[in-house]
Design a protein around this motif. Structure first.
Motif, PDB file in Angstrom:
ATOM      1  N   GLN A   1      -0.504 -11.702  -6.979  1.00  0.00           N
ATOM      2  CA  GLN A   1       0.268 -12.530  -7.897  1.00  0.00           C
ATOM      3  C   GLN A   1       0.143 -13.985  -7.463  1.00  0.00           C
ATOM      4  O   GLN A   1       0.208 -14.292  -6.275  1.00  0.00           O
ATOM      5  CB  GLN A   1       1.733 -12.111  -7.882  1.00  0.00           C
ATOM      6  CG  GLN A   1       2.583 -12.836  -8.907  1.00  0.00           C
ATOM      7  CD  GLN A   1       3.998 -12.308  -8.900  1.00  0.00           C
ATOM      8  OE1 GLN A   1       4.607 -12.150  -7.856  1.00  0.00           O
ATOM      9  NE2 GLN A   1       4.504 -12.017 -10.075  1.00  0.00           N
TER      10      GLN A   1
ATOM     11  N   TYR B   1      -5.944  -8.685 -10.347  1.00  0.00           N
ATOM     12  CA  TYR B   1      -6.671  -8.030  -9.267  1.00  0.00           C
ATOM     13  C   TYR B   1      -7.718  -8.980  -8.693  1.00  0.00           C
ATOM     14  O   TYR B   1      -8.431  -9.638  -9.439  1.00  0.00           O
ATOM     15  CB  TYR B   1      -7.347  -6.761  -9.784  1.00  0.00           C
ATOM     16  CG  TYR B   1      -6.346  -5.784 -10.344  1.00  0.00           C
ATOM     17  CD1 TYR B   1      -5.695  -4.884  -9.503  1.00  0.00           C
ATOM     18  CD2 TYR B   1      -6.033  -5.775 -11.693  1.00  0.00           C
ATOM     19  CE1 TYR B   1      -4.762  -4.000 -10.014  1.00  0.00           C
ATOM     20  CE2 TYR B   1      -5.097  -4.890 -12.211  1.00  0.00           C
ATOM     21  CZ  TYR B   1      -4.469  -4.015 -11.361  1.00  0.00           C
ATOM     22  OH  TYR B   1      -3.536  -3.139 -11.856  1.00  0.00           O
TER      23      TYR B   1
ATOM     24  N   LYS C   1       0.101 -13.968  -3.415  1.00  0.00           N
ATOM     25  CA  LYS C   1       0.960 -12.918  -2.883  1.00  0.00           C
ATOM     26  C   LYS C   1       0.261 -11.579  -3.098  1.00  0.00           C
ATOM     27  O   LYS C   1      -0.030 -11.200  -4.229  1.00  0.00           O
ATOM     28  CB  LYS C   1       2.302 -12.926  -3.601  1.00  0.00           C
ATOM     29  CG  LYS C   1       3.266 -11.890  -3.089  1.00  0.00           C
ATOM     30  CD  LYS C   1       4.599 -11.997  -3.801  1.00  0.00           C
ATOM     31  CE  LYS C   1       5.573 -10.964  -3.267  1.00  0.00           C
ATOM     32  NZ  LYS C   1       6.857 -11.050  -3.974  1.00  0.00           N
ATOM     33  N   ALA C   2      -0.032 -10.875  -2.006  1.00  0.00           N
ATOM     34  CA  ALA C   2      -0.655  -9.558  -2.095  1.00  0.00           C
ATOM     35  C   ALA C   2       0.434  -8.543  -2.408  1.00  0.00           C
ATOM     36  O   ALA C   2       1.405  -8.413  -1.664  1.00  0.00           O
ATOM     37  CB  ALA C   2      -1.348  -9.220  -0.790  1.00  0.00           C
ATOM     38  N   LEU C   3       0.277  -7.829  -3.517  1.00  0.00           N
ATOM     39  CA  LEU C   3       1.278  -6.866  -3.948  1.00  0.00           C
ATOM     40  C   LEU C   3       0.950  -5.438  -3.542  1.00  0.00           C
ATOM     41  O   LEU C   3       1.829  -4.679  -3.158  1.00  0.00           O
ATOM     42  CB  LEU C   3       1.443  -6.931  -5.468  1.00  0.00           C
ATOM     43  CG  LEU C   3       1.864  -8.277  -6.046  1.00  0.00           C
ATOM     44  CD1 LEU C   3       1.856  -8.213  -7.564  1.00  0.00           C
ATOM     45  CD2 LEU C   3       3.233  -8.678  -5.523  1.00  0.00           C
ATOM     46  N   GLU C   4      -0.333  -5.077  -3.650  1.00  0.00           N
ATOM     47  CA  GLU C   4      -0.712  -3.690  -3.402  1.00  0.00           C
ATOM     48  C   GLU C   4      -2.214  -3.589  -3.157  1.00  0.00           C
ATOM     49  O   GLU C   4      -3.000  -4.195  -3.882  1.00  0.00           O
ATOM     50  CB  GLU C   4      -0.344  -2.853  -4.630  1.00  0.00           C
ATOM     51  CG  GLU C   4      -0.720  -1.420  -4.593  1.00  0.00           C
ATOM     52  CD  GLU C   4      -0.378  -0.697  -5.893  1.00  0.00           C
ATOM     53  OE1 GLU C   4      -0.669   0.495  -5.953  1.00  0.00           O
ATOM     54  OE2 GLU C   4       0.154  -1.308  -6.834  1.00  0.00           O
ATOM     55  N   LYS C   5      -2.584  -2.803  -2.155  1.00  0.00           N
ATOM     56  CA  LYS C   5      -4.001  -2.524  -1.929  1.00  0.00           C
ATOM     57  C   LYS C   5      -4.382  -1.376  -2.860  1.00  0.00           C
ATOM     58  O   LYS C   5      -3.819  -0.287  -2.778  1.00  0.00           O
ATOM     59  CB  LYS C   5      -4.262  -2.140  -0.479  1.00  0.00           C
ATOM     60  CG  LYS C   5      -5.717  -1.917  -0.185  1.00  0.00           C
ATOM     61  CD  LYS C   5      -5.951  -1.622   1.281  1.00  0.00           C
ATOM     62  CE  LYS C   5      -7.439  -1.436   1.536  1.00  0.00           C
ATOM     63  NZ  LYS C   5      -7.718  -1.198   2.951  1.00  0.00           N
ATOM     64  N   ILE C   6      -5.322  -1.620  -3.772  1.00  0.00           N
ATOM     65  CA  ILE C   6      -5.730  -0.611  -4.743  1.00  0.00           C
ATOM     66  C   ILE C   6      -6.733   0.356  -4.109  1.00  0.00           C
ATOM     67  O   ILE C   6      -6.604   1.565  -4.198  1.00  0.00           O
ATOM     68  CB  ILE C   6      -6.332  -1.264  -5.999  1.00  0.00           C
ATOM     69  CG1 ILE C   6      -5.319  -2.241  -6.632  1.00  0.00           C
ATOM     70  CG2 ILE C   6      -6.799  -0.222  -6.995  1.00  0.00           C
ATOM     71  CD1 ILE C   6      -3.994  -1.633  -7.017  1.00  0.00           C
ATOM     72  N   ASP C   7      -7.743  -0.185  -3.497  1.00  0.00           N
ATOM     73  CA  ASP C   7      -8.746   0.592  -2.769  1.00  0.00           C
ATOM     74  C   ASP C   7      -9.443  -0.377  -1.817  1.00  0.00           C
ATOM     75  O   ASP C   7      -8.958  -1.486  -1.620  1.00  0.00           O
ATOM     76  CB  ASP C   7      -9.736   1.285  -3.724  1.00  0.00           C
ATOM     77  CG  ASP C   7     -10.450   0.332  -4.672  1.00  0.00           C
ATOM     78  OD1 ASP C   7     -10.664  -0.850  -4.310  1.00  0.00           O
ATOM     79  OD2 ASP C   7     -10.806   0.763  -5.775  1.00  0.00           O
TER      80      ASP C   7
ATOM     81  N   THR D   1      -0.070 -11.831 -12.611  1.00  0.00           N
ATOM     82  CA  THR D   1      -0.463 -10.701 -11.774  1.00  0.00           C
ATOM     83  C   THR D   1      -1.824 -10.193 -12.235  1.00  0.00           C
ATOM     84  O   THR D   1      -2.074 -10.081 -13.428  1.00  0.00           O
ATOM     85  CB  THR D   1       0.579  -9.571 -11.874  1.00  0.00           C
ATOM     86  OG1 THR D   1       1.844 -10.077 -11.462  1.00  0.00           O
ATOM     87  CG2 THR D   1       0.194  -8.392 -10.995  1.00  0.00           C
TER      88      THR D   1
ATOM     89  N   TRP E   1      -7.405  -5.747  -4.452  1.00  0.00           N
ATOM     90  CA  TRP E   1      -5.980  -5.915  -4.192  1.00  0.00           C
ATOM     91  C   TRP E   1      -5.313  -6.381  -5.480  1.00  0.00           C
ATOM     92  O   TRP E   1      -5.880  -7.185  -6.224  1.00  0.00           O
ATOM     93  CB  TRP E   1      -5.739  -6.996  -3.138  1.00  0.00           C
ATOM     94  CG  TRP E   1      -5.869  -6.521  -1.738  1.00  0.00           C
ATOM     95  CD1 TRP E   1      -7.022  -6.379  -1.024  1.00  0.00           C
ATOM     96  CD2 TRP E   1      -4.811  -6.126  -0.878  1.00  0.00           C
ATOM     97  NE1 TRP E   1      -6.751  -5.921   0.230  1.00  0.00           N
ATOM     98  CE2 TRP E   1      -5.381  -5.765   0.354  1.00  0.00           C
ATOM     99  CE3 TRP E   1      -3.432  -6.058  -1.016  1.00  0.00           C
ATOM    100  CZ2 TRP E   1      -4.620  -5.326   1.428  1.00  0.00           C
ATOM    101  CZ3 TRP E   1      -2.682  -5.627   0.065  1.00  0.00           C
ATOM    102  CH2 TRP E   1      -3.284  -5.267   1.267  1.00  0.00           C
ATOM    103  N   LYS E   2      -4.123  -5.900  -5.735  1.00  0.00           N
ATOM    104  CA  LYS E   2      -3.294  -6.416  -6.816  1.00  0.00           C
ATOM    105  C   LYS E   2      -2.565  -7.619  -6.238  1.00  0.00           C
ATOM    106  O   LYS E   2      -1.932  -7.527  -5.184  1.00  0.00           O
ATOM    107  CB  LYS E   2      -2.300  -5.360  -7.287  1.00  0.00           C
ATOM    108  CG  LYS E   2      -1.521  -5.771  -8.508  1.00  0.00           C
ATOM    109  CD  LYS E   2      -0.674  -4.598  -8.992  1.00  0.00           C
ATOM    110  CE  LYS E   2      -0.058  -4.916 -10.329  1.00  0.00           C
ATOM    111  NZ  LYS E   2       0.712  -3.749 -10.807  1.00  0.00           N
TER     112      LYS E   2
END
Length: 55
Positions: free
Chosen positions: A38, A45, A25-31, A43, A35-36
């Motif tokens: 789960q 990277y 599960k992709a939670l957040e694009k860091i850069d 959880t 990706w963060k």
């Protein structure tokens, strides 16, 4: 593929190795590099270039 722990860096401790085809599960694009994500309640990277969108 590996999931890094505390920070999105290649030097972070690996908390889990993943096999090809496993859905996360992709939670957040860091850069553009990280990706963060789960998987199985953990959880961490993952490197962006190793991920692909599910069909």
């Amino acid at each position: 593929m590996r999931i890094a722990g505390e920070q999105p860096t290649a030097k972070s401790r690996v908390i889990r190795r993943l096999h090809k085809g496993l859905e996360v599960k992709a939670l957040e694009k860091i850069d553009k590099y990280w990706w963060k994500v789960q998987v199985d309640g953990k959880t961490g990277y993952a490197k962006a270039f190793l991920l692909e969108a599910a069909e």
